[in-house]
Design a protein around this motif. Structure first.
Motif, PDB file in Angstrom:
ATOM      1  N   ILE A 217       0.840  -1.204   0.000  1.00 49.74           N
ATOM      2  CA  ILE A 217       0.000   0.000   0.000  1.00 49.74           C
ATOM      3  C   ILE A 217       0.878   1.258   0.000  1.00 49.74           C
ATOM      4  CG2 ILE A 217      -1.681   1.315   1.345  1.00 49.74           C
ATOM      5  CD1 ILE A 217      -2.872  -1.380   2.222  1.00 49.74           C
ATOM      6  N   ALA A 218       2.009   1.207   0.702  1.00 49.71           N
ATOM      7  CA  ALA A 218       2.905   2.360   0.736  1.00 49.71           C
ATOM      8  C   ALA A 218       3.604   2.579  -0.601  1.00 49.71           C
ATOM      9  CB  ALA A 218       3.936   2.186   1.842  1.00 49.71           C
ATOM     10  N   LEU A 219       3.709   1.541  -1.402  1.00 49.36           N
ATOM     11  CA  LEU A 219       4.343   1.695  -2.714  1.00 49.36           C
ATOM     12  C   LEU A 219       3.480   2.471  -3.705  1.00 49.36           C
ATOM     13  CD1 LEU A 219       6.122  -1.693  -3.425  1.00 49.36           C
ATOM     14  CD2 LEU A 219       7.153   0.546  -3.124  1.00 49.36           C
ATOM     15  N   VAL A 220       2.184   2.477  -3.497  1.00 51.01           N
ATOM     16  CA  VAL A 220       1.282   3.157  -4.441  1.00 51.01           C
ATOM     17  C   VAL A 220       1.617   4.642  -4.577  1.00 51.01           C
ATOM     18  CG1 VAL A 220      -1.119   3.781  -4.888  1.00 51.01           C
ATOM     19  CG2 VAL A 220      -0.548   1.454  -4.174  1.00 51.01           C
ATOM     20  N   PRO A 221       1.718   5.422  -3.479  1.00 51.22           N
ATOM     21  CA  PRO A 221       2.081   6.836  -3.665  1.00 51.22           C
ATOM     22  C   PRO A 221       3.483   7.024  -4.231  1.00 51.22           C
ATOM     23  CG  PRO A 221       1.391   6.435  -1.394  1.00 51.22           C
ATOM     24  CD  PRO A 221       1.383   5.135  -2.084  1.00 51.22           C
ATOM     25  N   LEU A 222       4.397   6.117  -3.894  1.00 55.72           N
ATOM     26  CA  LEU A 222       5.752   6.252  -4.413  1.00 55.72           C
ATOM     27  C   LEU A 222       5.813   5.992  -5.914  1.00 55.72           C
ATOM     28  CD1 LEU A 222       7.746   4.584  -1.511  1.00 55.72           C
ATOM     29  CD2 LEU A 222       7.473   7.013  -2.017  1.00 55.72           C
ATOM     30  N   VAL A 223       5.040   5.032  -6.394  1.00 53.20           N
ATOM     31  CA  VAL A 223       4.981   4.774  -7.832  1.00 53.20           C
ATOM     32  C   VAL A 223       4.317   5.944  -8.548  1.00 53.20           C
ATOM     33  CG1 VAL A 223       3.931   3.288  -9.587  1.00 53.20           C
ATOM     34  CG2 VAL A 223       5.075   2.267  -7.618  1.00 53.20           C
ATOM     35  N   LEU A 224       3.259   6.482  -7.967  1.00 48.91           N
ATOM     36  CA  LEU A 224       2.621   7.667  -8.553  1.00 48.91           C
ATOM     37  C   LEU A 224       3.583   8.853  -8.597  1.00 48.91           C
ATOM     38  CD1 LEU A 224      -0.960   7.592  -7.027  1.00 48.91           C
ATOM     39  CD2 LEU A 224      -0.314   7.255  -9.411  1.00 48.91           C
TER      40      LEU A 224
ATOM     41  N   PHE B 212       6.825   8.692  -8.852  1.00 47.17           N
ATOM     42  CA  PHE B 212       7.771   8.414  -9.932  1.00 47.17           C
ATOM     43  C   PHE B 212       7.141   8.708 -11.292  1.00 47.17           C
ATOM     44  CE2 PHE B 212       9.482   5.487 -13.100  1.00 47.17           C
ATOM     45  CZ  PHE B 212      10.816   5.857 -13.080  1.00 47.17           C
ATOM     46  N   LEU B 213       5.919   8.240 -11.476  1.00 53.80           N
ATOM     47  CA  LEU B 213       5.267   8.455 -12.765  1.00 53.80           C
ATOM     48  C   LEU B 213       5.014   9.929 -13.050  1.00 53.80           C
ATOM     49  CD1 LEU B 213       2.669   5.546 -12.810  1.00 53.80           C
ATOM     50  CD2 LEU B 213       4.760   5.734 -14.158  1.00 53.80           C
ATOM     51  N   LEU B 214       4.557  10.665 -12.049  1.00 53.14           N
ATOM     52  CA  LEU B 214       4.249  12.078 -12.263  1.00 53.14           C
ATOM     53  C   LEU B 214       5.497  12.919 -12.517  1.00 53.14           C
ATOM     54  CD1 LEU B 214       1.416  12.742  -9.681  1.00 53.14           C
ATOM     55  CD2 LEU B 214       1.211  12.571 -12.154  1.00 53.14           C
ATOM     56  N   LEU B 215       6.574  12.600 -11.828  1.00 57.76           N
ATOM     57  CA  LEU B 215       7.774  13.427 -11.973  1.00 57.76           C
ATOM     58  C   LEU B 215       8.632  13.019 -13.163  1.00 57.76           C
ATOM     59  CD1 LEU B 215       8.917  13.962  -8.300  1.00 57.76           C
ATOM     60  CD2 LEU B 215       7.918  15.595  -9.868  1.00 57.76           C
ATOM     61  N   ARG B 216       8.862  11.748 -13.323  1.00 59.84           N
ATOM     62  CA  ARG B 216       9.789  11.297 -14.359  1.00 59.84           C
ATOM     63  C   ARG B 216       9.151  11.254 -15.742  1.00 59.84           C
ATOM     64  NH1 ARG B 216      13.679  12.063 -10.992  1.00 59.84           N
ATOM     65  NH2 ARG B 216      14.211  10.412  -9.575  1.00 59.84           N
ATOM     66  N   ILE B 217       7.951  10.735 -15.806  1.00 57.57           N
ATOM     67  CA  ILE B 217       7.339  10.516 -17.114  1.00 57.57           C
ATOM     68  C   ILE B 217       6.553  11.740 -17.567  1.00 57.57           C
ATOM     69  CG2 ILE B 217       5.698   9.102 -18.387  1.00 57.57           C
ATOM     70  CD1 ILE B 217       6.563   6.754 -16.629  1.00 57.57           C
ATOM     71  N   PHE B 218       5.724  12.296 -16.694  1.00 56.55           N
ATOM     72  CA  PHE B 218       4.855  13.398 -17.106  1.00 56.55           C
ATOM     73  C   PHE B 218       5.414  14.770 -16.756  1.00 56.55           C
ATOM     74  CE2 PHE B 218       1.810   9.833 -16.329  1.00 56.55           C
ATOM     75  CZ  PHE B 218       1.576   9.570 -17.667  1.00 56.55           C
TER      76      PHE B 218
ATOM     77  N   PHE C 243       5.493  16.655 -14.004  1.00 58.20           N
ATOM     78  CA  PHE C 243       4.674  17.590 -13.236  1.00 58.20           C
ATOM     79  C   PHE C 243       5.551  18.338 -12.238  1.00 58.20           C
ATOM     80  CE2 PHE C 243       0.977  15.121 -14.609  1.00 58.20           C
ATOM     81  CZ  PHE C 243       0.086  16.146 -14.862  1.00 58.20           C
ATOM     82  N   VAL C 244       4.978  19.344 -11.638  1.00 60.42           N
ATOM     83  CA  VAL C 244       5.714  20.164 -10.680  1.00 60.42           C
ATOM     84  C   VAL C 244       6.065  19.354  -9.434  1.00 60.42           C
ATOM     85  CG1 VAL C 244       4.749  22.349 -11.468  1.00 60.42           C
ATOM     86  CG2 VAL C 244       3.549  21.031  -9.738  1.00 60.42           C
ATOM     87  N   PRO C 245       7.153  19.734  -8.759  1.00 59.40           N
ATOM     88  CA  PRO C 245       7.592  18.977  -7.579  1.00 59.40           C
ATOM     89  C   PRO C 245       6.660  19.047  -6.371  1.00 59.40           C
ATOM     90  CG  PRO C 245       9.364  20.344  -8.423  1.00 59.40           C
ATOM     91  CD  PRO C 245       8.127  20.705  -9.175  1.00 59.40           C
ATOM     92  N   VAL C 246       5.619  19.867  -6.424  1.00 57.33           N
ATOM     93  CA  VAL C 246       4.675  19.926  -5.305  1.00 57.33           C
ATOM     94  C   VAL C 246       4.012  18.570  -5.108  1.00 57.33           C
ATOM     95  CG1 VAL C 246       2.548  20.992  -4.480  1.00 57.33           C
ATOM     96  CG2 VAL C 246       4.280  22.372  -5.615  1.00 57.33           C
ATOM     97  N   PHE C 247       3.712  17.910  -6.203  1.00 57.84           N
ATOM     98  CA  PHE C 247       3.116  16.573  -6.112  1.00 57.84           C
ATOM     99  C   PHE C 247       4.074  15.593  -5.447  1.00 57.84           C
ATOM    100  CE2 PHE C 247       0.744  18.195  -9.882  1.00 57.84           C
ATOM    101  CZ  PHE C 247      -0.505  18.207  -9.282  1.00 57.84           C
ATOM    102  N   SER C 248       5.356  15.799  -5.660  1.00 57.36           N
ATOM    103  CA  SER C 248       6.356  14.928  -5.060  1.00 57.36           C
ATOM    104  C   SER C 248       6.297  14.989  -3.538  1.00 57.36           C
ATOM    105  CB  SER C 248       7.741  15.314  -5.554  1.00 57.36           C
ATOM    106  OG  SER C 248       8.723  14.562  -4.901  1.00 57.36           O
TER     107      SER C 248
ATOM    108  N   LEU D 117       4.740  12.518   1.538  1.00 52.69           N
ATOM    109  CA  LEU D 117       4.074  12.562   2.839  1.00 52.69           C
ATOM    110  C   LEU D 117       3.001  11.488   2.958  1.00 52.69           C
ATOM    111  CD1 LEU D 117       3.751  16.398   3.481  1.00 52.69           C
ATOM    112  CD2 LEU D 117       5.181  14.757   4.700  1.00 52.69           C
ATOM    113  N   ALA D 118       2.300  11.226   1.869  1.00 52.31           N
ATOM    114  CA  ALA D 118       1.276  10.176   1.893  1.00 52.31           C
ATOM    115  C   ALA D 118       1.915   8.808   2.138  1.00 52.31           C
ATOM    116  CB  ALA D 118       0.503  10.177   0.582  1.00 52.31           C
ATOM    117  N   ALA D 119       3.033   8.539   1.491  1.00 53.74           N
ATOM    118  CA  ALA D 119       3.719   7.255   1.698  1.00 53.74           C
ATOM    119  C   ALA D 119       4.211   7.129   3.136  1.00 53.74           C
ATOM    120  CB  ALA D 119       4.880   7.126   0.724  1.00 53.74           C
ATOM    121  N   GLN D 120       4.751   8.203   3.684  1.00 52.84           N
ATOM    122  CA  GLN D 120       5.217   8.166   5.070  1.00 52.84           C
ATOM    123  C   GLN D 120       4.059   7.978   6.043  1.00 52.84           C
ATOM    124  OE1 GLN D 120       7.652  11.575   5.894  1.00 52.84           O
ATOM    125  NE2 GLN D 120       9.059  11.120   4.223  1.00 52.84           N
TER     126      GLN D 120
END
Length: 92
Positions: free
Chosen positions: A37-44, A46-52, A54-59, A64-67
């Protein structure tokens, strides 16, 4: 009369590996579920920052969600361990 010790065979006094496995498998499954379950926000993240790109605010939000998931999951695992220990004490 000496109290019985959990995870030890009363006749021989040796470690009861069957009982240890019976207790370790559900605990390992619970830890694996929390980790997955903790991997879900981390994968998101990665996808938002590396592939798409997006701004680092999502990071920061996803980090924080994963933590948070890991902190709550750790609490759930510890509560399970304490509750199961109380059950084992009552059984013996």
């Amino acid at each position: 009369m000496a109290p019985s010790r959990p995870f030890f065979d009363p006749q021989s006094g040796e470690l009861d590996t069957d009982q240890l496995l019976e207790e370790a498998v559900p605990l390992a499954k619970l830890v694996a579920v929390v980790g997955a379950i903790a991997l879900v926000p981390l994968v998101l993240q990665f996808l938002l920052l590396r592939i798409f790109a997006f701004v680092p605010v999502f990071s920061a939000v996803l980090s924080l969600a994963a933590q948070f998931v890991l902190a709550v999951g750790t609490g759930i695992v510890l509560l399970y361990v304490v509750a199961r220990a109380n059950q084992l004490v009552d059984e013996s």
